[in-house]
Structure formats: C-alpha cells, structure tokens
Design an enzyme around this catalytic site. Sequence first.
Site, PDB file in Angstrom:
ATOM      1  N   ARG A 118       0.823  -1.221   0.000  1.00 45.54           N
ATOM      2  CA  ARG A 118       0.000   0.000   0.000  1.00 45.54           C
ATOM      3  C   ARG A 118       0.851   1.263   0.000  1.00 45.54           C
ATOM      4  NH1 ARG A 118      -4.964  -2.111   3.746  1.00 45.54           N
ATOM      5  NH2 ARG A 118      -6.269  -2.694   1.988  1.00 45.54           N
ATOM      6  N   GLY A 126     -13.071  -3.823   0.482  1.00 45.25           N
ATOM      7  CA  GLY A 126     -14.448  -3.370   0.703  1.00 45.25           C
ATOM      8  C   GLY A 126     -14.879  -2.307  -0.302  1.00 45.25           C
ATOM      9  N   LYS A 141     -19.240 -16.667   0.915  1.00 42.19           N
ATOM     10  CA  LYS A 141     -20.675 -16.462   1.101  1.00 42.19           C
ATOM     11  C   LYS A 141     -21.345 -15.732  -0.049  1.00 42.19           C
ATOM     12  CE  LYS A 141     -20.702 -16.448   6.111  1.00 42.19           C
ATOM     13  NZ  LYS A 141     -20.833 -15.601   7.306  1.00 42.19           N
ATOM     14  N   GLY A 181     -10.145  -8.552  -1.225  1.00 39.84           N
ATOM     15  CA  GLY A 181      -8.932  -8.704  -0.429  1.00 39.84           C
ATOM     16  C   GLY A 181      -8.318 -10.090  -0.533  1.00 39.84           C
TER      17      GLY A 181
END
Length: 401
Positions: A40, A378, A202, A355
């Site tokens: 990052r 996200g 999920k 991620g």
Amino acid sequence: MQKRTVRDLHKDEVEGKRALVRVDFNVPLDANGEITDDTRIRAALPTIRLLHDRGARPVVLSHLGRPRGKPDAKYSLRPVAERLGHLLHKKIIFVDSTDSEQALEASNALRDDEVLLLENTRFLPGEESNDPALSRSLARLGDLFVNDAFGAAHRAHASTAGVSEFLRPAVAGLLMERELDYLGRAIGNAERPFIAILGGSKISGKIDVIEQLLPKVDGMLVGGAMACTFYRAMGLETGKSLVEEEKVDLARELIEKWGVRLTLPHDATVAPSIEQVSAAHTVPRDSIPRDEAMLDIGPRTAESYSRAIASAKTILWNGPMGVFETPPFDAGTLAIAKAMAVATKKGAVTIVGGGDSAAAVAQAGLEDRMSHVSTGGGASLEFLEGKKLPGVEALDDGEAR
Ligand code: ADP
Ligand code: MG
C-alpha cells in the site's frame, strides 16, 4: 461522471502549493510493530512523485488500523514514515499529531522535495463521524486536496470526504484514477466477451455484486463455497459444505432468471474436513458425499473456466475458487490466476477485486501479470455493487476526456 485527477491540475494550482494527500497506508504490522507488507505504501508513490515533479509539497494523511478515535501507540504511522523514506529516497518529516498547530506549522515550513506525514487520522474522534469542524481544520493543512485512498473511499470520513468541502481543487490521485478506470469498465463499457468469475465463502456478502453484474456480463462463472448454496437450490447433496440456508431461494431465482449465463462448477474437490488434506478427492457435482465438504472446484471445472477466460476480452475476478489458504484446495484458484495471466498477455483486460482474491494472486506471484489488482477490498466490492463512494463523489468533476 469522470472525476478530475492530479494530472488535470493547471500549473498555478499545483506549483509551490501544499498538496494535502489522503492515502491508504493501512499496512499489516506484526506483533513487534514491523510492517509485513508495504504494497500500500508503494501504491501511493507515483502520486507523491508526480506532486514533487510538479513543484508541490505533499502533506500526507492516512489511517492505520482501528484505534477508535483516540491515540494508541500500536497504530502510530511512525514506522510507515521510515519505510516511506526508504522507498521514496526523500526526506520525510513525521509529526506525531494530525490536527494541531504543530502540524500546521510543519506544513508551512515544508520544503521542496520533502514529504510531511502526519499521525493516524483515526486518532481523532471527529474522523469517522465526519465532523465538519475537523474537516475544516484539516483543510488548513493544504492548498489543494488529492485523494489517493481508494481503499477508504467507501467511508464518509473527515479526511476522505469531509475535507474536500473546505478545500479546492479536490482531485483523484493516480492510484484512485487507475482503480476507477479499471473497475469502472466492469460496470460500464467492458470490451466483450466480458466474463465475471465469482467465488468466496458467502453469497450474502456478494449478492449485490452478482445482481449488478449479471445483466452486464456474457457469462458468470461461480466457484467457492457460494457454489454450494446454488447446488442446494438445484436439489443436489452438499454434504458438510458451507451452505447459506436463507439464501437458497434467492439462488434458485437467480438460476431461473439467468439460466445459461450463470455457470456452476461441474466437479468438486471434497474432503471430510479442511485438516484432512490427504483425504482430498474429486467428485462430479452430483456425488458430493454426505459426510464431506466441497473445498475447491474440481480439475474439470478449472479447465473449462480457463477456456472461458481464454476466449474473453474482459475478465473480472472476485473471490477465491476454494480454500486457497490450504493446499491442495488452492488448485482451482491457482488455475484461474494462471489463466488470467495468460489472457492478459494475449491482450485481454484482467481485473481482480477483493482482499482475499488479491492475496491469492500475490501468493501465486502473478500480481504483475494482471491488468489491475484492486488495492481496495471493501471499496472495490461497493463500487462493483454500483454504490457511490463518498470519497470519490466529493471530488471535482472532470472535463470529459
Ligand atoms: P474476497 O476477499 O476476495 O472478496 P471472500 O472474502 O468472499 O473473498 O472469500 C474468501 C474466503 O472464502 C477464503 O478465506 C476462502 O478460504 C473461502 N472459501 C472459498 N471457497 C470455500 C469453500 N469451498 N469452503 C469454505 N470456504 C471457502
Ligand atoms: Mg475477504
């Protein structure tokens, strides 16, 4: 709407100015406070370099971890200042406060070719509540605002969105621009054939992405545990696999509505548990044993998904195909990563979001062989869901390019 970027700034807007730059330096730290992955930090370097080249003096803001509105030494950006200096080969001035007279003075005293890094924005109680008083105060630290924190753009915080109400120009940094460009293709005008590969644990976390993408893609290939909820909807035995009972009806509706556009794995790699790796074996999807769980897509599926990838011009991938953290259940995910790397080489646009998916690509050493690997987990999901990101919306609109 296109946003104005740091490249669009006129000379008089940038030369000799203090550029308040919001970046995402939310790096992983080990128990000793050492940075374990500086991706990052590296990702923000091009914007900082560009600002230096154009005569601006960068005043850098970032969050790190979740200190919840008060100082906490274990989330200090001090180690980041050191790493940034090594990577940039420039003098970094670190001030251990953020919204303070000391910070303001340091911003005014900053010289060409130096960088000022201020302490963690989340040490401030007004950051996450997007307090206008804090936004106004932060705005004094710069003469223009550059947002390069794509990973934090889905949050309306003082340093990501609020500050731009008091500081103009407010433009996108190079990383932000790149993220919006590549992810924007997936929900905008992707070159066809356009396929999406969806996986992960999920359905519930991805349902909005699935519904947003299905009308736009030529095909959606499903993997991960999410496939098992679809299997259940098809009336197949899923054994001990992860199934979301409350999503079975929804899965059935999706199959009925989208039919052939939605592809499910033909075979599965199963085992009695994740720990029993030596018991792993492959079965057709209608033969999952009652006392075993699907932990990866099978080799036939990996092969046919790879063929589909090879014939597409745009490929968006979100969510691992199996429990990639534990070999041999990483095989399906690896196969997809490799097929994407080959497709990139042949001129396709390959985009990885999420991620864990990004971690899987890094684990395979194929990061550089994708067109784009999103840095925002996200944020990239919310963008793909079609949501407006506050940190993006707050920026100046650009001229059509
Ligand atoms: P991303 O972060 O890329 O959006 P997710 O967070 O949705 O991805 O999903 C990643 C997780 O899904 C991984 O931890 C992986 O182990 C898990 N997973 C994938 N396939 C299965 C499966 N068949 N059974 C259980 N977990 C799975
Ligand atoms: Mg994840």
